[in-house]
Each structure stands twice: as C-alpha cells, then as structure tokens.
Design a protein around this motif. Structure first.
Motif, PDB file in Angstrom:
ATOM      1  N   TRP A 142       5.680 -10.405 -38.730  1.00  0.00           N
ATOM      2  CA  TRP A 142       4.345  -9.808 -38.573  1.00  0.00           C
ATOM      3  C   TRP A 142       4.153  -8.602 -39.478  1.00  0.00           C
ATOM      4  O   TRP A 142       3.080  -8.425 -40.063  1.00  0.00           O
ATOM      5  CB  TRP A 142       4.150  -9.384 -37.111  1.00  0.00           C
ATOM      6  N   VAL A 167       2.536  -8.722 -42.955  1.00  0.00           N
ATOM      7  CA  VAL A 167       1.073  -8.701 -43.047  1.00  0.00           C
ATOM      8  C   VAL A 167       0.539  -7.380 -42.520  1.00  0.00           C
ATOM      9  O   VAL A 167      -0.311  -6.734 -43.131  1.00  0.00           O
ATOM     10  CB  VAL A 167       0.467  -9.893 -42.274  1.00  0.00           C
ATOM     11  N   THR A 207      -1.269  -6.654 -39.711  1.00  0.00           N
ATOM     12  CA  THR A 207      -2.566  -6.613 -39.036  1.00  0.00           C
ATOM     13  C   THR A 207      -2.495  -7.422 -37.745  1.00  0.00           C
ATOM     14  O   THR A 207      -1.698  -8.360 -37.629  1.00  0.00           O
ATOM     15  CB  THR A 207      -3.690  -7.185 -39.919  1.00  0.00           C
ATOM     16  N   ILE A 208      -3.338  -7.059 -36.785  1.00  0.00           N
ATOM     17  CA  ILE A 208      -3.408  -7.754 -35.506  1.00  0.00           C
ATOM     18  C   ILE A 208      -4.717  -8.533 -35.463  1.00  0.00           C
ATOM     19  O   ILE A 208      -5.785  -7.982 -35.754  1.00  0.00           O
ATOM     20  CB  ILE A 208      -3.333  -6.759 -34.330  1.00  0.00           C
ATOM     21  N   SER A 209      -4.636  -9.785 -35.086  1.00  0.00           N
ATOM     22  CA  SER A 209      -5.836 -10.620 -35.038  1.00  0.00           C
ATOM     23  C   SER A 209      -6.777 -10.144 -33.934  1.00  0.00           C
ATOM     24  O   SER A 209      -6.328  -9.547 -32.944  1.00  0.00           O
ATOM     25  CB  SER A 209      -5.451 -12.079 -34.796  1.00  0.00           C
ATOM     26  N   PRO A 210      -8.094 -10.400 -34.071  1.00  0.00           N
ATOM     27  CA  PRO A 210      -9.045  -9.961 -33.032  1.00  0.00           C
ATOM     28  C   PRO A 210      -8.718 -10.503 -31.647  1.00  0.00           C
ATOM     29  O   PRO A 210      -8.917  -9.810 -30.640  1.00  0.00           O
ATOM     30  CB  PRO A 210     -10.381 -10.490 -33.548  1.00  0.00           C
ATOM     31  N   VAL A 211      -8.226 -11.744 -31.581  1.00  0.00           N
ATOM     32  CA  VAL A 211      -7.897 -12.319 -30.274  1.00  0.00           C
ATOM     33  C   VAL A 211      -6.779 -11.523 -29.596  1.00  0.00           C
ATOM     34  O   VAL A 211      -6.846 -11.204 -28.407  1.00  0.00           O
ATOM     35  CB  VAL A 211      -7.492 -13.795 -30.434  1.00  0.00           C
ATOM     36  N   VAL A 212      -5.742 -11.186 -30.371  1.00  0.00           N
ATOM     37  CA  VAL A 212      -4.629 -10.416 -29.818  1.00  0.00           C
ATOM     38  C   VAL A 212      -5.092  -9.020 -29.429  1.00  0.00           C
ATOM     39  O   VAL A 212      -4.650  -8.458 -28.415  1.00  0.00           O
ATOM     40  CB  VAL A 212      -3.475 -10.349 -30.838  1.00  0.00           C
ATOM     41  N   VAL A 213      -6.001  -8.421 -30.216  1.00  0.00           N
ATOM     42  CA  VAL A 213      -6.539  -7.103 -29.885  1.00  0.00           C
ATOM     43  C   VAL A 213      -7.217  -7.139 -28.517  1.00  0.00           C
ATOM     44  O   VAL A 213      -6.990  -6.262 -27.663  1.00  0.00           O
ATOM     45  CB  VAL A 213      -7.524  -6.630 -30.965  1.00  0.00           C
ATOM     46  N   PHE A 227      -8.427  -1.817 -33.762  1.00  0.00           N
ATOM     47  CA  PHE A 227      -9.266  -2.204 -34.903  1.00  0.00           C
ATOM     48  C   PHE A 227      -9.220  -1.137 -35.999  1.00  0.00           C
ATOM     49  O   PHE A 227      -9.205  -1.455 -37.193  1.00  0.00           O
ATOM     50  CB  PHE A 227     -10.707  -2.437 -34.444  1.00  0.00           C
ATOM     51  N   ASN A 270      -5.985  -1.475 -37.891  1.00  0.00           N
ATOM     52  CA  ASN A 270      -6.080  -2.585 -38.842  1.00  0.00           C
ATOM     53  C   ASN A 270      -6.810  -2.169 -40.110  1.00  0.00           C
ATOM     54  O   ASN A 270      -6.413  -2.515 -41.227  1.00  0.00           O
ATOM     55  CB  ASN A 270      -6.795  -3.781 -38.207  1.00  0.00           C
ATOM     56  N   ASP A 330      -4.668   0.147 -42.398  1.00  0.00           N
ATOM     57  CA  ASP A 330      -3.312  -0.346 -42.672  1.00  0.00           C
ATOM     58  C   ASP A 330      -2.266   0.594 -42.067  1.00  0.00           C
ATOM     59  O   ASP A 330      -1.247   0.918 -42.696  1.00  0.00           O
ATOM     60  CB  ASP A 330      -3.092  -0.493 -44.183  1.00  0.00           C
TER      61      ASP A 330
END
Length: 505
Positions: A167, A170, A172-178, A216, A219, A222
């Motif tokens: 992880w 990359v 970053t955390i995906s919106p779903v995981v957030v 967010f 993300n 960075d």
C-alpha cells in the motif's frame, strides 16, 4: 528499609543458584549431544565423537560440569565473565551480548507501553464502570488475551508488513476505505463516550466527519509518503500534553504548576529551533545528553515556578519534558520518512531486527530499526495490555469502595484528588506483582515472537542450545531471564514496602 532490601537480595541469590542447578541438570539430560554424529556416515565418525566429548566435557560427572560453569559465571563479579563456548567453539558471551540487546530492547519497550496503556485503560474503566467505554475495553481485553501469540504474529506479519508495503508504494486510501474507517471510528467513539441516543448520534457523526475529512486531506497532500508536523503543530501538541499532565497531577486550578509545564513546553520549542543543526544528524550520546539536559531544565523550571507546590510542579515539568522530547523526536523522524522510503521502498521487512548493510543516515537508520521493532512490540504489548487493564480495573473498584475513599469524598476533595492521591496509589500494590511476573513472561513469549519475525535474540539462543543439547547457550539464556525475573520480583517487593510501609515488617 536497607535491611529489608539486603534480605531480599540474599533470598534472590539463593533462588538463582537453585534454579540454575535445576536448569543445568534438565538441559544436559534432555537429549543426546552426539545424536547427529551417531547418524553420520563419515569415516572419521569415532574421532569426531571423541573430540566433541572432550570439547564439551561429556565424560566428566554432572556436578563437575555444573561447577565449571558456575566458576566461570562467578567471575562476572570482577567483570570477567566466562560463559563458555558453544559446541562449535563460538564464544557464548559474544552471542549473549547481541541476543540480549535485541530481546531486552523489544521486551522493555513492550512492557513500558503495556504498563502505561493498560493501567490508564484500567483506571478509566473503573471510573466509568458499566459504561460503553467499559464494555468496549473489556471486550478488547478478552479478545487480545485469548489470541495465540503465533497466530496473531503471523496475521500481523501479513497485514502489517507485506500488505502495508504494497500500500505505501501508492500511499493513498480509496474513498470506500475512508468511509469504512470513519464509520468504524465513529461507532467506537460513541461506544466509549456513551450518553443518551442524541449524544451518541452527535458523537458518531462528528467523529465520522472529522476522520473522513482528515483522511481525504492526507490523500490530497501525499501525507503518508511525505509526512510532516512542523514546529507549530509540535507546540500545539506540547501544550495539549502539558495541560493533560497538569490536570491529572494537581488540576488546572493550580496556576503555578500549569505555568511550570507551559514554560517547559516553550523552552522545548525554543531549543528545537536553536539545536536544529545538531538534531539534523545526531548520535545516540548526543540525544541522551540532550534528554538529560531537558530533565534538568524541567526540574529547575518546576522549582522556580512551584512555590508551595514545588514538588508537584517539578513532577509535572519532568513528565512534560519527557513527552515534549518524544514529540520532537517523532517530528524529526517523520521529516525523514520520505528519504527513508527512497532508500528502502518496502519499509517493514518480515525477517530480522534491522536491514543488513543499510546505508542511510542516523534518522533513516532510526526509522529502519523502529519499523522492524514495531510489529513484534505490538504483539507483546497487546497481550500484556489485556491483563494490566483487567487487574487495574478490579483493583481500583475494590479500593474505591473502601471507607477511607468515601471519607476523602465526604471531606470535599475533588474527584481527581480522591482518585490520584488516595485510590490509585493503593490500587497499585497488587499491580506491582503483575509487572514483575509479566516481564519474565514476556521474555518467554518473545521466544515465539522472535521465531515468527526472524529476530536473532534470546529465543534463538535458547532454541539452538536446547536443540543441540548444548548447556552453555541455554544457561546464558537462563542467566539473563532468571536475573531479570528475580530482579523484577525484588523491585516489586521494594515497591510494596514503599507503597505500604507495613510490609517492611
């Protein structure tokens, strides 16, 4: 008190002597040290067996072998320890120095973290008995206490090392995981804080919004690959820590103690700016010297501000200085995280306590060793936190129902004073026993943890010695763990005598 301590030292020495004798006899009778040679097809097998018999003294009687080992250990009194050699001719003393440093570093950090976290959660659950917070911590304590060490270590190795390394590439955390993380933390927050339905809903909603916005934002900037706090945030966190410490020690109404703690924070921030060039690439002696200087300055600040509360002011200033030092170190380490990732794209290795031939500077090496220390420390801490929190909770509940606590409340003392000055000190008496036994238990549990994470520590020394029926490495393991266990129990007895003077008699 001195007579009490000397008596405990004498008893501890006899316990170590008897335990070492039992351990040595069990080890040399646990198997056949010539088994691998007996199964060998080498032409000179008999000569090899005779050489090993002479080298390990297998033809000598057991009491002579034990006496030879004990004679070598007794030289430690004059700092000339002779712990013998392994069956391969390697000096056990050099192996012990490396293994003990690795294991004690792991166990000491895990023990300190478990004590602070476990006792804090135990106190809070006792104060808020049968609340949502109490039920949440109780559930977590039983869950962690029930986890098999080897299974939990393998899971943490998979998700905390392998998948984290995938992880962080990359970052970053995906919106779903957030959304999922924010919802989970919102649920936990409302369970901890409790209240009626409306208050729980506001708590959950506010936590969800704050966590989601923060993730967010991280993300967008960075943050996970280029984190930074900065002096301003260091100052804010330091002030928050100072306020928290003062509220627990004396309460915010005592302005002298509060000013002492805040002055310590101000001196820490100024020193951070002034020593920027020194802290950019320090050494361990420099860091330790600066830490000692911070404690001295904090004591002076507390003494100058304290007045009639001088003792409390010095204590609060010292605790604030320790926390401030940790915050500054964390900020500098975070500032070097990006350069560390440039040297090691997969920051957490699954084997070993550090990266071989690592070429980074001081802070990159600090992060490398810290990353390798993180996962096994988490495992050992979680197991101990469960027992500390439960014992502290039950001890606090028992003490808070005593007559002298009710008397303190009836005299008009604040709840903070009743808990910290009257209840907590007496509740610590049974906890000292748990600390003593838990430290020795953690060293034993570290054998499994070190095996899973590939640490070359005391566990590897013990395992290889026992596997080859080689008593010297096993006895070296016993020497460290036995002395640590006896020493911790002796310190527990001394702590008993300090907390309750009646025990001295």
């Amino acid at each position: 008190m001195l007579r009490f301590i000397l008596r405990r030292i004498g008893i501890s020495f006899l316990v170590l002597l008897g335990a070492s004798f039992l351990m040595y006899i069990l080890t040399i009778n646990s198997g056949d040290p010539l088994e691998d040679l007996r199964e060998s097809n080498a032409e000179n097998r008999e000569q090899l067996m005779e050489r090993r018999e002479d080298f390990m003294g297998l033809n000598d009687p057991w009491y002579l072998r034990y006496w030879n080992w004990l004679t070598g250990v007794s030289k430690c009194v004059v700092l000339q320890c002779d712990l013998g050699v392994t069956r391969n001719g390697v000096d056990v003393g050099s192996l012990l120095g490396q293994a003990a440093g690795s294991t004690l570093r792991l166990v000491t950090i895990a023990t300190l973290a478990a004590i602070v976290i476990g006792i804090a959660f135990g106190m809070l659950t006792a104060i808020r008995q049968y609340s949502g917070f109490d039920y949440t911590v109780t559930f977590g304590a039983f869950l962690f206490y029930s986890l098999p060490v080897f299974w939990a270590a393998v899971l943490l190795k998979e998700f905390g090392a392998i998948r984290f390394n995938d992880w962080i590439a990359v970052g970053t955390i995906s919106p779903v995981v957030v959304v999922l993380v924010a919802a989970l933390l919102g649920f936990v927050a409302q369970a901890i804080l409790g209240g009626d339905s409306r208050r729980r809903l506001i708590t959950a909603g506010g936590t969800f919004a704050f966590v989601a916005a923060a993730l967010f934002y991280f993300n967008a900037v960075d943050f996970y690959r280029n984190p930074a706090m900065g002096p301003a945030l260091v100052a804010v966190v330091g002030v928050g820590a100072a306020v928290l410490v003062v509220s627990l020690v004396t309460g915010l109404a005592n302005r002298r103690v509060l000013y002492a703690a805040l002055t310590t924070v101000a001196v820490g921030v100024i020193s951070y700016f002034a020593l920027g060039s020194v802290l950019a690439e320090p050494t361990w002696p420099i860091l330790i010297g600066l830490f000692v200087l911070a404690i001295i300055l904090a004591s002076v600040i507390g003494a100058l501000w304290g007045g009639y509360s001088r003792r409390q002011a010095i204590f609060a200033s010292n605790v604030t200085a320790v926390l401030m030092s940790g915050i500054i170190v964390a900020d500098i380490a975070l500032a070097h995280w990006a350069s560390f990732l440039g040297l090691k794209s997969r920051p957490i290795s699954t084997i070993g306590s550090e990266t071989p031939n690592f070429t980074g500077g001081f802070w990159e090496s600090f992060l490398d060793k810290g990353a390798q220390l993180l996962l096994p420390t988490i495992i050992l801490t979680l197991i101990s936190v469960a027992s500390y929190s439960r014992y502290t909770r039950s001890s606090m509940l028992e003490v808070m129902n005593q007559d002298y606590v009710r008397t303190a409340r009836s005299k008009g003392l604040s709840e903070r004073a009743v808990i910290t000055k009257h209840a907590f000190r007496n509740a610590l008496i049974p906890i000292t026993t748990i600390v003593a036994f838990d430290f020795a238990g953690l060293i034993g549990g570290a054998v499994i943890t070190e095996t899973v994470f590939g640490w070359k520590g005391m566990g590897e020394l013990f395992r290889s010695g026992l596997l080859h029926v080689d008593p010297n490495p096993v006895m070296a393991f016993f020497l460290v763990t036995g002395i640590a266990a006896v020493l911790m129990n002796m310190l527990a007895d001394i702590a008993y005598a300090y907390l309750d003077p009646r025990i001295r008699r």
